[in-house]
Design an enzyme around this catalytic site. Sequence first.
Site, PDB file in Angstrom:
ATOM      1  N   ASN A 202       0.804  -1.220   0.000  1.00  0.00           N
ATOM      2  CA  ASN A 202       0.000   0.000   0.000  1.00  0.00           C
ATOM      3  C   ASN A 202       0.842   1.278   0.000  1.00  0.00           C
ATOM      4  OD1 ASN A 202       0.981  -0.775   2.482  1.00  0.00           O
ATOM      5  ND2 ASN A 202      -0.629   0.234   3.611  1.00  0.00           N
ATOM      6  N   PHE A 204       3.495   4.046  -1.305  1.00  0.00           N
ATOM      7  CA  PHE A 204       3.749   4.476  -2.687  1.00  0.00           C
ATOM      8  C   PHE A 204       4.440   5.818  -2.783  1.00  0.00           C
ATOM      9  CE2 PHE A 204      -0.505   6.032  -1.534  1.00  0.00           C
ATOM     10  CZ  PHE A 204      -0.423   7.356  -1.885  1.00  0.00           C
ATOM     11  N   GLU A 206       4.075   8.868  -5.653  1.00  0.00           N
ATOM     12  CA  GLU A 206       3.149   9.139  -6.753  1.00  0.00           C
ATOM     13  C   GLU A 206       3.351  10.538  -7.320  1.00  0.00           C
ATOM     14  OE1 GLU A 206      -0.846   7.203  -6.654  1.00  0.00           O
ATOM     15  OE2 GLU A 206      -1.562   9.277  -6.545  1.00  0.00           O
ATOM     16  N   PRO A 377      -5.026  10.404   0.390  1.00  0.00           N
ATOM     17  CA  PRO A 377      -4.807   9.637  -0.839  1.00  0.00           C
ATOM     18  C   PRO A 377      -6.068   8.876  -1.255  1.00  0.00           C
ATOM     19  CG  PRO A 377      -3.686   8.599   1.027  1.00  0.00           C
ATOM     20  CD  PRO A 377      -4.270   9.870   1.542  1.00  0.00           C
ATOM     21  N   HIS A 403      -8.459   9.130   6.317  1.00  0.00           N
ATOM     22  CA  HIS A 403      -7.046   9.017   5.908  1.00  0.00           C
ATOM     23  C   HIS A 403      -6.889   8.459   4.503  1.00  0.00           C
ATOM     24  CE1 HIS A 403      -7.113   4.690   6.106  1.00  0.00           C
ATOM     25  NE2 HIS A 403      -5.800   4.565   6.125  1.00  0.00           N
ATOM     26  N   GLY A 404      -7.990   8.177   3.835  1.00  0.00           N
ATOM     27  CA  GLY A 404      -7.888   7.610   2.493  1.00  0.00           C
ATOM     28  C   GLY A 404      -9.275   7.252   2.024  1.00  0.00           C
TER      29      GLY A 404
END
Length: 480
Positions: A202, A204, A206, A377, A403-404
């Site tokens: 998970n 990354f 980017e 994200p 948080h995502g």
Amino acid sequence: ILDILTKINDNTWEVPKSYKPFMRVPGRIFVSETLLHDLDKGTLDQVANVASLPGIQKYSMAMPDAHLGYGFPIGGVAAFDKEEGVISPGGVGFDINCGVRLIRTNLHKEDVRSHMKELVDELFRAIPSGVGSKSRIRASDSELDDIFLHGSKWAVENGYGEKTDLDHCEGRGCIEGADPSKVSEKARSRGKPQIGTLGSGNHFLEVQYVDKIYDQEAADAFGLEEGQVVFMIHCGSRGAGHQICTDYIKTISRASKKYGIQLPDKQLACAPAQSPEAQDYFKAMACAANYAWANRQVITHWTRAVFERFFGRDMDDLGMDLVYDVAHNVAKLEEHIIDGMKKEVYVHRKGATRAFPPGHHDLPDVYKAVGQPVLIPGSMGTPSYVLHGTEAGMGVAFGSACHGAGRVMSRAHAKHEFFGETVKENLEARGITVKATHPSVIAEEAPDAYKSSSEVVDVVHNLEIAKKVVRVLPMGVAKG
Ligand code: 5GP
Ligand code: MN
Ligand code: MN
């Protein structure tokens, strides 16, 4: 689920205290009616279980990205009284101070689009990734102590970044009270070779571009504009943090029994906040949190170096300033106003982002007027968001947001459901370059394994616990 929950408003659902005899406070789940369909009963039960812990304040909360976690749900927020409450490793999670940082640039998306494959290759080469990946840095014992004690500051003072980077980190990239003597030899040896590594799955790196502005004033303050290339880093404390969590789950489980704390689920192991066991965990957790900040700072430095080489321009010219760095797996001693009184509480955010309001003393001057940048994200195929914290969020959720996007499918399920190569081709067809250590990682992390980031973010936006500033879209992703 609808039989259990009471609707408070369009985006707030209450788990009543009467749901389970052991609940000390009600639960609050922040979701829209649509997202409620993605919520499983196990997650709801975890929210109720957390409500049983001593000294919990107001509500046991879950953000719209919530899903099943170890004891506490991921997406959970719980605050415990400093004296009467508890501290729990399960309320922080295994990847202590997993978090996100965003770096701005002066590049335009058209400057990089056609070079994306090469750029992602370079980033992949420069920043080690994968499960047991090792760094070019081998920290000595005394260096590791400094990393544990000082976090981002260690990195900056050792040449990995700029002084101003520190102002743009939650808590200046450090939790006070860390004590390396509380960290096991095993955790130390896992930590030494991993500073400056991404980790797996998970996590990354980017390359993204700003695609939409919702709040011009805040975007200006954060240095963001439409069409601009930005860079997001998501990773945590690697093997060191994982080992510290594992070590202390054992100690704290024994302490739960010793202090006679009744637990509806063993995974909620906790100890009275002021007990030596809880304090030792907190001191070790702070070491892991600081390690993660140093880790993201070193990665930032290497990323800047890649961009400098790649575009043949220097850092100042590229304008690669750190917008912000936030933790989303951590427990912190904070002051909040509860029932009209100022109170110190241990806020556990596990898969939840701190979202402090305008004027808060932890914010750098440049953000004082608009509030803390909140980095959310999405996935490698869907939008990510930058929001800002609000005063309302302090009252509703102890200054926290999601948080995502949050998973709708376990890793195992996703691996079964998707074929890595196909996911990669589909993303490529949409102009998104992805490189991973293995195709199975791409399957596990397929955009369809996650909820809709836009729907999730709209919940916190509509509740005004954090307000949208900009939307960013992915262009190139290096996965662990
Ligand atoms: P976690 O810390 O829970 O593993 O992940 C945080 C969030 O990151 C997930 O809920 C998901 O929405 C998001 N995410 C996972 N993989 C990627 C990715 O490759 N790119 C982006 N932008 N977000 C991702
Ligand atoms: Mn994370
Ligand atoms: Mn993590």
